[in-house]
Design an enzyme around this catalytic site. Structure first.
Site, short mmCIF file in Angstrom:
data_model
loop_
_atom_site.label_atom_id
_atom_site.label_comp_id
_atom_site.label_asym_id
_atom_site.label_seq_id
_atom_site.Cartn_x
_atom_site.Cartn_y
_atom_site.Cartn_z
N ARG B 244 18.07 -13.37 8.67
CA ARG B 244 17.69 -12.12 8.01
C ARG B 244 18.87 -11.47 7.32
O ARG B 244 18.79 -11.05 6.17
CB ARG B 244 17.07 -11.17 9.03
CG ARG B 244 15.99 -10.32 8.40
CD ARG B 244 15.17 -9.61 9.43
NE ARG B 244 16.00 -8.63 10.14
CZ ARG B 244 15.50 -7.74 10.99
NH1 ARG B 244 14.22 -7.74 11.25
NH2 ARG B 244 16.29 -6.89 11.60
N GLU B 265 26.00 -18.66 6.45
CA GLU B 265 25.59 -19.63 7.46
C GLU B 265 24.61 -18.87 8.33
O GLU B 265 24.97 -17.86 8.94
CB GLU B 265 26.84 -20.10 8.21
CG GLU B 265 26.61 -21.38 8.97
CD GLU B 265 26.32 -21.09 10.41
OE1 GLU B 265 25.14 -20.78 10.72
OE2 GLU B 265 27.25 -21.16 11.22
N CYS B 302 26.40 -21.79 16.78
CA CYS B 302 25.51 -22.11 15.65
C CYS B 302 24.94 -23.52 15.80
O CYS B 302 23.90 -23.84 15.25
CB CYS B 302 26.26 -22.07 14.34
SG CYS B 302 27.42 -20.73 14.21
#
Lengths: 524, 524
Positions: B244, B265, B302
């Site tokens: 978002r 990213e 991540c």
């Protein structure tokens, strides 16, 4: 080869819409004979699906095989012989010598990319070997190279019906990268597009490549162009044309669920700064050279010098008179389309309607309605600075002479510039040393900086940059001319801990392709 | 060094708004002592103007001098000593060993970029010499290299308070490229950000660089972040965080009069495919390795493996039981913020509310409210295929085990995947040979493909790709980790017909920097 006016969807001639459009001979205003069929969105969909299907094997093709394919395309274009030149002359009014030259450039750039692929190092292969003994954790084996993005949409340009159209720079670099291509031909030269499209598909077949490596959709429909950009299987766009067209595609691409890169070359005014000592030494030669550059291709080059900045000296006044005379002696020539001609005329008129702008001279107008009459306009530096409209491109054979009061004003003009493809500085060694700040400022505004040359004539080579900051292009990090253009259609991938048998040739430990690579950080 | 809670605008401590915010210790829920001042848009403007002013000289700095600067930053960070680790532990609840490791990584990547600059070839210098005798027109001299884009805006990440924050990978690569930097510190660790920001400015001063090479604005304000992206002097953005947040910055940047690149990213679920023969051979080892990878950094990486795909065999059932047991034995740990913890919990709940998803096991929950409890969920392949929500990232220590019926379903899952940072395949040679299509499909979905390893742990090196197709990142053509990250902040320029005295060192004919270059198309 005979034109039939079809769209070329994979290996099929496709005529879904039944709606025809015709090319117009700009010299005569007459429609040409071939009824070309306007493509439909459904044909775009089929082309994209075929492109995706073909991509799965085409992207894995060896560099040698892709090179052979590009060379075969070049041969097939040459095999079209004079018929290609004849149709292209009818559709564009460009002279035979220019088009033969442009054909040479087109096959030349296909062959240059073939060489790049044969050499093979362009993939930027990098290997960092494992180190199981490293502390605190072992180092894994990682290897990186560039791979193809996916099917690419290419929009043909009006002003280079061969070199930046169906088999032009965008198509050549995308195919070289390993991408399949869906081209939207420019509606001003559909016959040229069809012939070249057929040549490409001949090469696809001769090289036993799958259907869908190439498709061509035709016609003036904006919806068809949008459909290409919106299609989820299309992964990048190449475009050369107007700011309005390019920016619309850019915005469209960013609105997708999955945004994709758009490489739009959107025009440029290519300012030429002429410094005093150089101008004094070579007043007539610079005037003559500039006139030639303005008139080249009836001013229909992306790198046409639309802005010329001089100082307010006596020499500059003399230069102004010489350049006026040179432009006056020019004979006008037919432009690519009546639309381009009328946009040129109204663009000039918009400038001339301003009280700050004066027309210094015009070339000789011929009988033909679609001719662009060369024109030299002038404006004072302070008025130019106050009116950003005057920096906008007027596509055609004119330049706006900006007369500055002093070095400070000249520098201010450079500082105020938007992004352009090129900037040129004329100067002696003394001039250049006295204007280092000017050069530093210009470096941030353009993709190519020239000293004592003309921006028209874009060399196809390894070191060319045909690009530049927005609004000259939508992506300043790339070039659309030269071998570096291939990276527009690739991305890096890293293979970690891959067994040798799974690695691509480019990354195998014993380097079977013998390419230059970066091993543990060192170029080898 | 003592915290004072100011924004760092060039060399000044700035406290314009007077509005305070506080870091919270996630372990205790208590506010920390320092009152940090929320930055204002006016402070962003000043920072951007200083960054632009400093850029004019900083971008021209030699590689050696930029290298010295990066090394000095690394030293100054080390000089912060234990106080940095202590504050960072309080703000993030990450353990000391992890943060010391991350500090090592942070100074390591600064030094790796310093080495890259000292070596110098990264600028991709290309020279094509003039050929005055070429027909039909002479060839001009053209030379290309990469130059810096301009001032860069960097958004610090929550999950790497050192390595992807104020002096993290984005800042290091931007400074290495020759760009000046305005950082927006992550509001979860303002004290850490301030200390590191002061260290950078110490280095700016020690190296006699101009004010504005670096600024730091602080606080949770979205408007301040937008102001950075919207500022006309900012020319690129680096970001690591949520989809978002990243997508909002991307859209904002494309709405500018001059759109700019955004390297965001935005998260990834990092699918792990485990093939049958390998699973049979190493059932317990794979279960244990996967458990470790899930739990690493409380799942706040991540590259956390959020999806695990297995077949429906007996071995897979055994694996499921072993993995359940492993997860059950895990002890939960404190997450970075209460917001991240509650998003993790509600993300899991959303999955568990589906009739298709079952919870196989949970780790042990501790007393602390902000702890993330490890969890193993499971879903049938066909249900996963029918529900694209299940591919979305749940940031934290969990994985969704997808149980497929056959090879075809497993392949279909791969084909349906969106873009991710990584994909991993576990397989023996037989498995891999039988699943070449799976590997080919995955290659198009990710930035990094691993065989028999875990995706967590991203090596900082020349061949790393930390990136991947949308929505994993906003620009698949780039990596945010490793030396190739430098090209995110550069663009090519071509100098045509430049006299030697004006050429940058990298492009002078006699190659004073002795860097590898491409001369007339040949690597030298």
């Amino acid at each position: 080869m005979i034109l039939n006016g079809s769209n070329i969807i994979g290996f099929s001639d496709s005529r879904q819409s039944g709606e025809s459009f015709y090319a117009v001979n700009p010299k005569t205003g007459q429609q040409l004979n071939t009824a070309h069929v306007q493509a439909t969105i459904s044909e775009v969909n089929t082309a994209a699906e075929l492109a995706e299907s073909a991509f799965q094997s085409y992207r894995k093709l060896s560099g040698m095989k892709k090179a052979k394919f590009l060379e075969t395309i070049a041969e097939e274009i040459e095999n079209l012989g004079d018929s290609l030149i004849e149709i292209c002359m009818q559709e564009t009014a460009l002279p035979e010598a220019r088009l033969k030259g442009e054909r040479g450039r087109t096959v030349g750039q296909l062959r240059l990319f073939a060489q790049l692929l044969q050499e093979g190092s362009w993939v930027d292969a990098r290997i960092d070997f494992a180190n199981p003994n490293r502390q605190p954790v072992p180092r894994p084996d990682t290897r990186q190279m560039q791979i193809a993005l996916g099917p690419v949409g290419v929009f043909g340009a009006s002003n280079f019906p061969l070199a930046f159209s169906v088999a032009g720079g965008d198509t050549a670099s995308a195919l070289a990268a390993g991408c399949t291509v869906v081209v939207k031909g420019h509606p001003a030269h559909p016959g040229t597009s069809e012939l070249v499209g057929r040549a490409i598909n001949q090469a696809v077949k001769k090289c036993n490549l799958p259907e869908g490596v190439f498709s061509l959709v035709q016609g003036p429909s904006i919806a068809v162009g949008q459909a290409i950009v919106r299609h989820s299987l299309i992964k990048a766009i190449g475009f050369t044309g107007s700011y309005r067209g390019g920016k619309a595609l850019f915005d469209e691409a960013n609105k997708r669920d999955e945004p994709i890169p758009v490489y739009a070359e959107m025009g440029s005014t290519n300012p030429v700064f002429i410094l005093p000592e150089k101008l004094k030494q070579e007043t007539p030669a610079i005037a003559q050279g500039l006139k030639n550059s303005i008139q080249l291709g009836v001013g229909q080059f992306c790198t046409n010098p639309g802005l010329t900045i001089v100082d307010g000296s006596e020499t500059a006044k003399e230069f102004e008179q010489l350049l006026s005379k040179e432009v006056e002696d020019l004979v006008s020539a037919t432009m690519l389309t009546s639309g381009i001609q009328s946009a040129y005329e109204s663009g000039l008129q918009k400038f001339k309607d301003k009280t700050t702008v004066s027309s210094l001279s015009q070339g000789k107008k011929g009988d033909d309605e679609t001719q662009g009459v060369p024109e030299l306009l002038a404006v004072k530096g302070k008025d130019f600075l106050a009116d950003s409209e005057l920096e906008k491109e007027v596509f055609g054979p004119s330049t706006l002479l900006v007369q500055t009061e002093d070095d400070k004003e000249l520098l201010q003009i450079a500082k105020n510039l938007e992004g352009h493809l090129t900037a040129t500085v004329y100067g002696t060694e003394n001039d250049l040393k006295a204007n280092e700040e000017l050069l530093a400022v210009l470096e941030r505004k353009v993709g190519r900086l020239l000293i004592n040359g003309y921006p028209t004539g874009v060399e196809v080579c390894h070191s060319m940059v045909h690009g530049g900051p927005f609004p000259a292009t939508s992506d300043s990090r790339m070039t659309s001319v030269g071998t570096a253009a291939i990276t527009r259609f690739t991305r890096p991938i890293c293979y970690q801990n891959y067994p040798e048998f799974l690695l691509p040739e480019e990354l195998k430990t014993d380097n079977p392709l013998k390419i230059s690579r970066i091993i543990n950080g060192e170029r080898q």
